[in-house]
Design an enzyme around this catalytic site. Structure first.
Site, PDB file in Angstrom:
ATOM      1  N   LYS A  47       3.387   1.886  -8.249  1.00 18.38           N
ATOM      2  CA  LYS A  47       2.770   2.592  -9.365  1.00 18.38           C
ATOM      3  C   LYS A  47       1.307   2.926  -9.059  1.00 18.38           C
ATOM      4  O   LYS A  47       0.678   3.687  -9.770  1.00 18.38           O
ATOM      5  CB  LYS A  47       2.803   1.697 -10.630  1.00 18.38           C
ATOM      6  N   GLU A 103      -1.027   7.166  -1.350  1.00 23.98           N
ATOM      7  CA  GLU A 103      -1.062   5.726  -1.622  1.00 23.98           C
ATOM      8  C   GLU A 103      -2.423   5.335  -2.191  1.00 23.98           C
ATOM      9  O   GLU A 103      -3.417   6.017  -1.974  1.00 23.98           O
ATOM     10  CB  GLU A 103      -0.827   4.982  -0.301  1.00 23.98           C
ATOM     11  N   ASP A 104      -2.434   4.217  -2.906  1.00 24.07           N
ATOM     12  CA  ASP A 104      -3.694   3.737  -3.459  1.00 24.07           C
ATOM     13  C   ASP A 104      -4.565   3.084  -2.380  1.00 24.07           C
ATOM     14  O   ASP A 104      -5.745   3.376  -2.265  1.00 24.07           O
ATOM     15  CB  ASP A 104      -3.439   2.753  -4.622  1.00 24.07           C
ATOM     16  N   ASP A 107      -3.824  -1.859   3.240  1.00 22.64           N
ATOM     17  CA  ASP A 107      -4.350  -3.196   3.518  1.00 22.64           C
ATOM     18  C   ASP A 107      -3.865  -3.595   4.902  1.00 22.64           C
ATOM     19  O   ASP A 107      -4.518  -3.301   5.897  1.00 22.64           O
ATOM     20  CB  ASP A 107      -3.870  -4.160   2.427  1.00 22.64           C
ATOM     21  N   VAL A 157      -9.417  -5.919  -4.938  1.00 22.67           N
ATOM     22  CA  VAL A 157      -9.990  -4.960  -5.881  1.00 22.67           C
ATOM     23  C   VAL A 157      -8.958  -4.478  -6.895  1.00 22.67           C
ATOM     24  O   VAL A 157      -7.752  -4.549  -6.650  1.00 22.67           O
ATOM     25  CB  VAL A 157     -10.592  -3.739  -5.144  1.00 22.67           C
ATOM     26  N   ASP A 163      -3.730  -2.878  -9.393  1.00 21.82           N
ATOM     27  CA  ASP A 163      -3.570  -3.872 -10.447  1.00 21.82           C
ATOM     28  C   ASP A 163      -3.778  -5.299  -9.981  1.00 21.82           C
ATOM     29  O   ASP A 163      -3.742  -5.603  -8.784  1.00 21.82           O
ATOM     30  CB  ASP A 163      -2.152  -3.790 -11.019  1.00 21.82           C
ATOM     31  N   ARG A 169      -5.088  -1.286 -14.051  1.00 21.51           N
ATOM     32  CA  ARG A 169      -4.797  -0.018 -13.377  1.00 21.51           C
ATOM     33  C   ARG A 169      -5.561   1.144 -14.026  1.00 21.51           C
ATOM     34  O   ARG A 169      -5.869   2.131 -13.381  1.00 21.51           O
ATOM     35  CB  ARG A 169      -3.297   0.317 -13.455  1.00 21.51           C
TER      36      ARG A 169
HETATM   37  P1  IMP Z   1       0.073  -3.423   2.919  1.00 25.26           P
HETATM   38  O1  IMP Z   1      -0.802  -2.293   3.395  1.00 25.26           O
HETATM   39  O2  IMP Z   1       1.483  -3.350   3.429  1.00 25.26           O
HETATM   40  O3  IMP Z   1      -0.558  -4.770   3.159  1.00 25.26           O
HETATM   41  O4  IMP Z   1       0.261  -3.342   1.358  1.00 25.26           O
HETATM   42  C1  IMP Z   1      -0.531  -2.557   0.583  1.00 25.26           C
HETATM   43  C2  IMP Z   1      -0.181  -2.803  -0.868  1.00 25.26           C
HETATM   44  O5  IMP Z   1      -0.673  -4.070  -1.293  1.00 25.26           O
HETATM   45  C3  IMP Z   1      -0.855  -1.758  -1.726  1.00 25.26           C
HETATM   46  O6  IMP Z   1      -0.008  -0.664  -1.957  1.00 25.26           O
HETATM   47  C4  IMP Z   1      -1.187  -2.521  -2.974  1.00 25.26           C
HETATM   48  O7  IMP Z   1      -0.110  -2.440  -3.864  1.00 25.26           O
HETATM   49  C5  IMP Z   1      -1.336  -3.957  -2.524  1.00 25.26           C
HETATM   50  N1  IMP Z   1      -2.771  -4.308  -2.356  1.00 25.26           N
HETATM   51  C6  IMP Z   1      -3.425  -4.511  -1.192  1.00 25.26           C
HETATM   52  N2  IMP Z   1      -4.720  -4.808  -1.408  1.00 25.26           N
HETATM   53  C7  IMP Z   1      -4.885  -4.809  -2.754  1.00 25.26           C
HETATM   54  C8  IMP Z   1      -6.024  -5.054  -3.616  1.00 25.26           C
HETATM   55  O8  IMP Z   1      -7.163  -5.338  -3.196  1.00 25.26           O
HETATM   56  N3  IMP Z   1      -5.780  -4.960  -4.952  1.00 25.26           N
HETATM   57  C9  IMP Z   1      -4.573  -4.656  -5.471  1.00 25.26           C
HETATM   58  N4  IMP Z   1      -3.486  -4.416  -4.713  1.00 25.26           N
HETATM   59  C10 IMP Z   1      -3.643  -4.502  -3.356  1.00 25.26           C
HETATM   60 MG    MG Z   2       0.887   0.063  -3.780  1.00 24.90          MG
END
Ligand code: IMP
Ligand code: MG
Length: 183
Positions: A47, A103-104, A107, A157, A163, A169
């Site tokens: 979301k 994407e938001d 990470d 964050v 979220d 959000r």
């Molecule tokens: P990754 O890149 O596979 O580790 O996963 C990324 C996902 O983890 C993002 O789409 C977010 O939903 C969640 N995420 C990673 N860092 C944060 C943060 O600082 N706050 C909230 N959600 C996060």
């Molecule tokens: Mg996400």
């Protein structure tokens, strides 16, 4: 929702609403130019990408198709493992389409890395990625994020789609969640 409503929960604002809005307009102009004369299908990852999709698409000066996916990545605790399950799939076939994943945040990059190859395997003509935020860990995974809003530190964050337990959000800025909220 204004900062004052949840001021005690936010340690500091790291990207302001004005910074986000001006960067999104810049990115939209770059996308308008890069995709000129090409078809464009934006795929938002639910979301977290809702705000980015809404703002970005409205700043584009062209027609654009929009679709959505929801994925969940299995992992221990807060770290994602790269093993991904599709909770909501695209509504249509993307064979031959030029796809831009929205994407938001990146990470570990594992979720996006899986998603990109998944969409490529369906015969998309191109698959690129836009992420509003990128954390330093993303550098460890070999994933090309073509469009990035802001590079931020590793802190957890919230806001602008991101979220904590499904809350925050709807903040129009990005802020570091205060440690007392989760320790
Ligand atoms: P990754 O890149 O596979 O580790 O996963 C990324 C996902 O983890 C993002 O789409 C977010 O939903 C969640 N995420 C990673 N860092 C944060 C943060 O600082 N706050 C909230 N959600 C996060
Ligand atoms: Mg996400």
């Amino acid at each position: 929702m204004e900062l004052a409503v949840v001021a005690g929960d936010i340690e500091k604002v790291i990207v302001t609403e004005a910074q986000i809005q001006s960067r999104v307009k810049e990115l939209a102009a770059i996308i308008d130019r890069d995709y000129e004369g090409r078809d464009l299908l934006m795929v938002g990852v639910l979301k977290g990408a809702v705000m980015a999709m809404a703002d970005l698409s409205r700043s584009l000066q062209r027609q654009v198709d929009m679709d959505w996916m929801a994925v969940s990545s299995y992992g221990s605790g807060t770290k994602s493992s790269g093993v991904v399950r599709i909770l909501k799939d695209l509504d249509r076939d993307i064979t031959g389409r030029e796809v831009l994943i929205v994407e938001d945040i990146v990470d570990s990059g594992l979720t996006l890395s899986w998603l990109k190859s998944n969409l490529e395997s369906r015969g998309a003509k191109s698959v690129e990625i836009l992420a509003i935020l990128r954390k330093p860990d993303a550098a460890k995974v070999d994933i090309k994020v073509k469009y990035i809003g802001f590079e931020i530190p590793s802190d957890f964050v919230v806001g602008y789609g991101l979220d904590f337990n499904e809350k925050y959000r709807n903040l129009p800025f990005v802020g570091v969640l205060a440690k007392h909220m989760y320790t």
